[in-house]
Enzyme design. Structure first.
Site, PDB file in Angstrom:
ATOM      1  N   HIS A   1       0.793  -1.230   0.000  1.00  0.00           N
ATOM      2  CA  HIS A   1       0.000   0.000   0.000  1.00  0.00           C
ATOM      3  C   HIS A   1       0.828   1.284   0.000  1.00  0.00           C
ATOM      4  CE1 HIS A   1      -4.468   1.001   1.158  1.00  0.00           C
ATOM      5  NE2 HIS A   1      -4.101   1.539  -0.006  1.00  0.00           N
TER       6      HIS A   1
ATOM      7  N   ASP B   1      -9.595  -0.210   4.667  1.00  0.00           N
ATOM      8  CA  ASP B   1      -8.368  -0.795   5.231  1.00  0.00           C
ATOM      9  C   ASP B   1      -8.620  -1.163   6.697  1.00  0.00           C
ATOM     10  OD1 ASP B   1      -4.996   0.259   4.383  1.00  0.00           O
ATOM     11  OD2 ASP B   1      -5.582  -1.291   5.830  1.00  0.00           O
TER      12      ASP B   1
ATOM     13  N   HIS C   1      -6.185  -0.746   8.612  1.00  0.00           N
ATOM     14  CA  HIS C   1      -5.175   0.177   9.128  1.00  0.00           C
ATOM     15  C   HIS C   1      -5.338   1.579   8.531  1.00  0.00           C
ATOM     16  CE1 HIS C   1      -3.517  -3.964   8.699  1.00  0.00           C
ATOM     17  NE2 HIS C   1      -3.173  -3.764   9.969  1.00  0.00           N
TER      18      HIS C   1
ATOM     19  N   ASP D   1      -2.727   3.655   7.902  1.00  0.00           N
ATOM     20  CA  ASP D   1      -1.584   3.930   7.004  1.00  0.00           C
ATOM     21  C   ASP D   1      -1.189   5.398   7.064  1.00  0.00           C
ATOM     22  OD1 ASP D   1      -2.399   1.565   4.289  1.00  0.00           O
ATOM     23  OD2 ASP D   1      -2.117   1.314   6.448  1.00  0.00           O
TER      24      ASP D   1
ATOM     25  N   HIS E   1       4.547   1.141   3.979  1.00  0.00           N
ATOM     26  CA  HIS E   1       3.133   0.868   3.631  1.00  0.00           C
ATOM     27  C   HIS E   1       2.201   1.293   4.762  1.00  0.00           C
ATOM     28  CE1 HIS E   1       2.479  -3.486   5.354  1.00  0.00           C
ATOM     29  NE2 HIS E   1       3.195  -2.769   6.190  1.00  0.00           N
TER      30      HIS E   1
ATOM     31  N   ASP F   1      -7.411  -1.806   0.450  1.00  0.00           N
ATOM     32  CA  ASP F   1      -6.427  -2.756   0.983  1.00  0.00           C
ATOM     33  C   ASP F   1      -7.222  -4.000   1.350  1.00  0.00           C
ATOM     34  OD1 ASP F   1      -3.778  -2.470   3.467  1.00  0.00           O
ATOM     35  OD2 ASP F   1      -4.756  -4.261   2.684  1.00  0.00           O
TER      36      ASP F   1
ATOM     37  N   ASP G   1      -6.763  -6.282   3.196  1.00  0.00           N
ATOM     38  CA  ASP G   1      -6.786  -6.671   4.610  1.00  0.00           C
ATOM     39  C   ASP G   1      -7.909  -5.981   5.375  1.00  0.00           C
ATOM     40  OD1 ASP G   1      -3.804  -4.787   5.538  1.00  0.00           O
ATOM     41  OD2 ASP G   1      -5.896  -4.171   5.710  1.00  0.00           O
TER      42      ASP G   1
ATOM     43  N   GLU H   1      -2.226  -5.086  -1.610  1.00  0.00           N
ATOM     44  CA  GLU H   1      -1.815  -6.012  -0.550  1.00  0.00           C
ATOM     45  C   GLU H   1      -2.282  -7.455  -0.724  1.00  0.00           C
ATOM     46  OE1 GLU H   1       0.313  -5.369   1.981  1.00  0.00           O
ATOM     47  OE2 GLU H   1       0.435  -3.197   2.087  1.00  0.00           O
TER      48      GLU H   1
HETATM   49  N1  LIG Z   1       0.422   0.529  11.650  1.00  0.00           N
HETATM   50  C1  LIG Z   1       1.236  -0.551  11.161  1.00  0.00           C
HETATM   51  C2  LIG Z   1       2.565  -0.052  10.667  1.00  0.00           C
HETATM   52  O1  LIG Z   1       3.437  -0.883  10.399  1.00  0.00           O
HETATM   53  O2  LIG Z   1       2.716   1.202  10.537  1.00  0.00           O
HETATM   54  C3  LIG Z   1       1.458  -1.555  12.290  1.00  0.00           C
HETATM   55  N2  LIG Z   1       0.639  -2.709  11.892  1.00  0.00           N
HETATM   56  C4  LIG Z   1       1.041  -4.013  12.410  1.00  0.00           C
HETATM   57  C5  LIG Z   1       1.048  -4.012  13.906  1.00  0.00           C
HETATM   58  C6  LIG Z   1       1.285  -5.425  14.407  1.00  0.00           C
HETATM   59  C7  LIG Z   1       1.265  -5.462  15.916  1.00  0.00           C
HETATM   60  C8  LIG Z   1      -0.029  -4.867  16.445  1.00  0.00           C
HETATM   61  C9  LIG Z   1      -0.249  -3.478  15.886  1.00  0.00           C
HETATM   62  N3  LIG Z   1      -0.204  -3.506  14.427  1.00  0.00           N
HETATM   63  C10 LIG Z   1       0.654  -2.778  10.452  1.00  0.00           C
HETATM   64  C11 LIG Z   1       0.439  -1.343  10.109  1.00  0.00           C
HETATM   65  C12 LIG Z   1       0.754  -1.024   8.674  1.00  0.00           C
HETATM   66  C13 LIG Z   1      -0.196  -1.733   7.707  1.00  0.00           C
HETATM   67  C14 LIG Z   1      -0.028  -1.249   6.307  1.00  0.00           C
HETATM   68  B1  LIG Z   1      -1.191  -1.732   5.310  1.00  0.00           B
HETATM   69  O3  LIG Z   1      -0.977  -1.168   4.019  1.00  0.00           O
HETATM   70  O4  LIG Z   1      -1.217  -3.147   5.255  1.00  0.00           O
HETATM   71  O5  LIG Z   1      -2.470  -1.235   5.773  1.00  0.00           O
HETATM   72 MN   LIG Z   2      -3.105  -0.383   3.736  1.00  0.00          MN
HETATM   73 MN   LIG Z   3      -4.001  -2.729   5.931  1.00  0.00          MN
HETATM   74 MN   LIG Z   4      -1.819  -4.926   4.322  1.00  0.00          MN
END
Ligand SMILES: N[C@@]1(C(=O)O)CN(C[C@@H]2CCCCN2)C[C@@H]1CCC[B-](O)(O)O
Ligand SMILES: [Mn+2]
Ligand SMILES: [Mn+2]
Ligand SMILES: [Mn+2]
Length: 301
Positions: free
Chosen positions: A98, A121, A123, A125, A138, A225, A227, A270
């Site tokens: 993403h 989503d 998330h 992002d 992402h 996304d 997910d 994704e």
């Molecule tokens: N906010 C996140 C980041 O890495 O910044 C943290 N998160 C994973 C994390 C795992 C442990 C519990 C809290 N969440 C994934 C998210 C990004 C997703 C990107 B997408 O494009 O898939 O939406």
């Molecule tokens: Mn995303």
């Molecule tokens: Mn996501």
């Molecule tokens: Mn994702």
């Protein structure tokens, strides 16, 4: 009307292998033919070959991982999407992770500066270089598009083209503390799974559209996304989170957005065909294809 398929085999915004194979699986599942079946003129110039920057030449900048690779690819994507949009075509970007939305939405807003964004989503992002824990870009595209957070030279090409009142989220259920603060601070509208349960998807989509596109006059960029869907529906994706949208709720969003007649750009992001057994991978690819069809006019009757 022409839909231009932009295949983006890219995984640099996150760490898992395989999401770069999403585009080829979606195309080989027959998506171009399926869209032609719906009456679209389909332009597919083949998947974009992004020259890889070897990891040793792309060390982290602060916490950000693969920054040069992500920046370069997103800049290329912005150009391609912008060109298709300027030709009056509807760019359909197939991810890939993403982070690519930094490119797709930059491209769309070059042609449609007043476009609104519907971000579906689990998330937000919207992490900044400061708030991110993972350093996976992402999880950050929206903050760059809004122009918020500490400046990162590598991404100075991303103009702050998106305004807080022009984006709305549907499906959120895994939002970091830093992101929650940003959503509150900028007054960004978000319909989490709690609201989906409380109001039902029909009302949620209506409220989301009323927020970003009250007269249904603004162009819409839908960034989906997979997910956002429950992992039982779309298992083969990098960051699955339980308690997601049902198959129908996901498709209802796409159908309702198409019904507005405002859709100008679509991202299906994704899909990672290599994360699950082949049945689950096939199921996830098939869902990606059907979401795209629903957003591009496929109806049930
Ligand atoms: N906010 C996140 C980041 O890495 O910044 C943290 N998160 C994973 C994390 C795992 C442990 C519990 C809290 N969440 C994934 C998210 C990004 C997703 C990107 B997408 O494009 O898939 O939406
Ligand atoms: Mn995303
Ligand atoms: Mn996501
Ligand atoms: Mn994702």
């Amino acid at each position: 009307k022409t839909v231009a398929i932009v295949g983006c085999p890219f995984r640099g915004g996150q760490a898992k292998l395989g999401v770069d194979k999403g585009p080829i699986h979606l195309v080989e599942a027959g998506l171009p033919e399926q869209l032609a079946e719906l009456g679209w003129k389909v332009q597919f110039d083949g998947h974009h070959q992004f020259e890889e920057i070897p990891t040793e030449d792309d060390p982290p900048i602060g916490k950000l991982k693969n920054p040069r690779s992500v920046s370069r690819v997103c800049q290329a994507v912005a150009k391609v999407v912008g060109e298709h949009a300027k030709k009056g075509q509807l760019p359909l970007t197939l991810g890939g992770d993403h982070s690519l939305a930094m490119g797709t939405i930059s491209g769309t807003l070059e042609k449609y500066p007043d476009a609104c964004v519907i971000w579906v989503d689990a998330h937000a992002d919207i992490n900044t270089a400061e708030t991110t824990d993972s350093g996976n870009i992402h999880g950050m595209p929206v903050s760059f598009l809004l122009g918020i957070g500490p400046k990162v030279d590598e991404f100075s090409w991303v103009k702050p083209v998106l305004k807080p009142h022009r984006i709305v989220y549907i499906g959120l259920r895994d939002v970091d503390q830093g992101e929650r603060r940003i959503l509150r601070e900028y007054g960004i509208k978000a319909f989490s799974m709690h609201e989906v349960d409380k109001y039902g998807i029909g009302r949620v989509v209506e409220m989301a559209l009323d927020h970003v596109n009250p007269g249904r006059k603004l162009p819409i960029h839908l960034s989906f996304d997979v997910d956002a869907l429950d992992p039982t529906v779309a298992p083969s994706t990098g960051t699955p989170v339980r308690g997601g949208l049902t198959f129908r709720e996901g498709h209802y969003i796409c159908e309702a957005v198409y019904e507005t007649g405002c859709l100008v750009a679509l991202d299906i992001m994704e899909v990672n065909p290599s994360l699950a057994d082949s049945e689950s991978a096939k199921q996830t690819v098939a869902v990606g294809c059907s979401l795209a069809r629903s957003a591009l006019g496929e109806t049930l009757l």
